[in-house]
Design an enzyme around this catalytic site. Sequence first.
Site, mmCIF file in Angstrom:
data_model
loop_
_atom_site.group_PDB
_atom_site.id
_atom_site.type_symbol
_atom_site.label_atom_id
_atom_site.label_comp_id
_atom_site.label_asym_id
_atom_site.label_seq_id
_atom_site.Cartn_x
_atom_site.Cartn_y
_atom_site.Cartn_z
ATOM 1 N N LYS A 46 0.834 -1.211 0.000
ATOM 2 C CA LYS A 46 0.000 0.000 0.000
ATOM 3 C C LYS A 46 0.861 1.250 0.000
ATOM 4 O O LYS A 46 0.383 2.345 0.281
ATOM 5 C CB LYS A 46 -0.911 0.003 1.228
ATOM 6 C CG LYS A 46 -1.869 -1.168 1.285
ATOM 7 C CD LYS A 46 -2.709 -1.070 2.550
ATOM 8 C CE LYS A 46 -3.620 -2.272 2.696
ATOM 9 N NZ LYS A 46 -4.281 -2.279 4.004
ATOM 10 N N HIS A 91 24.811 -12.602 2.538
ATOM 11 C CA HIS A 91 23.900 -13.664 2.983
ATOM 12 C C HIS A 91 24.709 -14.489 3.987
ATOM 13 O O HIS A 91 25.146 -15.599 3.701
ATOM 14 C CB HIS A 91 23.465 -14.495 1.779
ATOM 15 C CG HIS A 91 22.301 -15.397 2.025
ATOM 16 N ND1 HIS A 91 21.877 -15.766 3.293
ATOM 17 C CD2 HIS A 91 21.463 -16.028 1.164
ATOM 18 C CE1 HIS A 91 20.843 -16.574 3.180
ATOM 19 N NE2 HIS A 91 20.569 -16.745 1.913
HETATM 20 C C1 NCD Z 1 19.969 -17.706 -2.527
HETATM 21 C C2 NCD Z 1 19.509 -16.317 -2.209
HETATM 22 O O1 NCD Z 1 18.321 -16.059 -2.002
HETATM 23 O O2 NCD Z 1 20.378 -15.475 -2.151
HETATM 24 N N1 NCD Z 1 19.212 -18.741 -2.032
HETATM 25 C C3 NCD Z 1 19.202 -19.048 -0.691
HETATM 26 O O3 NCD Z 1 19.059 -18.223 0.164
HETATM 27 N N2 NCD Z 1 19.344 -20.338 -0.372
HETATM 28 C C4 NCD Z 1 20.449 -17.876 -3.905
HETATM 29 C C5 NCD Z 1 19.604 -17.472 -5.056
HETATM 30 O O4 NCD Z 1 18.612 -16.755 -4.944
HETATM 31 O O5 NCD Z 1 19.943 -17.879 -6.157
#
Ligand code: NCD
Length: 322
Positions: A73, A123
């Site tokens: 929204k 990540h």
């Molecule tokens: C990855 C991500 O989201 O960064 N996957 C994950 O977290 N296992 C890799 C991807 O999106 O290709």
Amino acid sequence: MQPHEISYLLDEAEHWVAVNRQAAKHDDRLAGLTQINAFFENSTRTLLSFEIAGKRLGADVVNMHAAQSSVKKGETLIDTAITLNAMRSDVIVIRHGSSGAVALIADKVDCPVLNAGDGRHEHPTQALLDALTIRRHKGSIAGLTVAICGDVLHSRVARSNILALTALAAEVRVVGPATLIPDAIEAMGAARFTDMDEGISGADVVMMLRLQNERMDGAFVPSPREYHALYGLTYERLKRAKPDALVMHPGPMNRGVEIASNVADDVNRSVIAEQVEMGVAVGGLQHERRPYHRKRGPRRSRQRHPDWQSFCFQGPDCREGS
Ligand code: NCD
């Protein structure tokens, strides 16, 4: 994170691997605390790993899916963060499509924030679960040659893995078309290869990455078929790596593009399913006391639970605080 901190977390994760393999998996050390998983991007493995781990630790876990939230929204990211904060969550786990979004939210809330993936940036839990998987198979990480292959440019998995694996003294190579390797990759400690056969030659670990089309602004490869011909992991190509080389993939896979189905499904070579299992074990680390890597101190109008701290790898591409 320093090498000894990563090793400590990997040691601790072994405990959660054992717990997760028991029939009774509950350990209620986070009972009474609230965990919000705020996912602004799609996820299967990461979201479920954090959810399952949080529940096994006894926390009250709530998932916020951006597609069904007020983000649709027109609410800003900061207003969403302030809203989550007002609900007095004890930890917020965030995935967001923009690099740096997690650090931005961490600045606005009083509780610890865990990065479940922000844009192309980082990540961290994926890198921990990957290191754990490798260490369980190879005994140690120091001295191993790890080839990270494919769309490195758009990959937060690649960046966190380069930082973690080089910290643990592995030799890291990135392999892919020149268009999909970032310019400054050598500054992160990785060697660049644009020839797949050469790049995986003698490798102990071959880690494949998906073409992350949703993060691309334009065409980076001529076609998926041509990409597979040049950079797809087939049995023929895998022969270049060591005979006992591990095949890894963070998922989701695009079979027949970056990896051939028979390689992905080969239980003697592929540890892709085990990576998922290790993801739940790494999720169990969220109760750990971690040094909180930030330049500025977080705003704290109330006490953080001492057992929940954020973590992040430190390196040239790691913004502090995510
Ligand atoms: C990855 C991500 O989201 O960064 N996957 C994950 O977290 N296992 C890799 C991807 O999106 O290709």
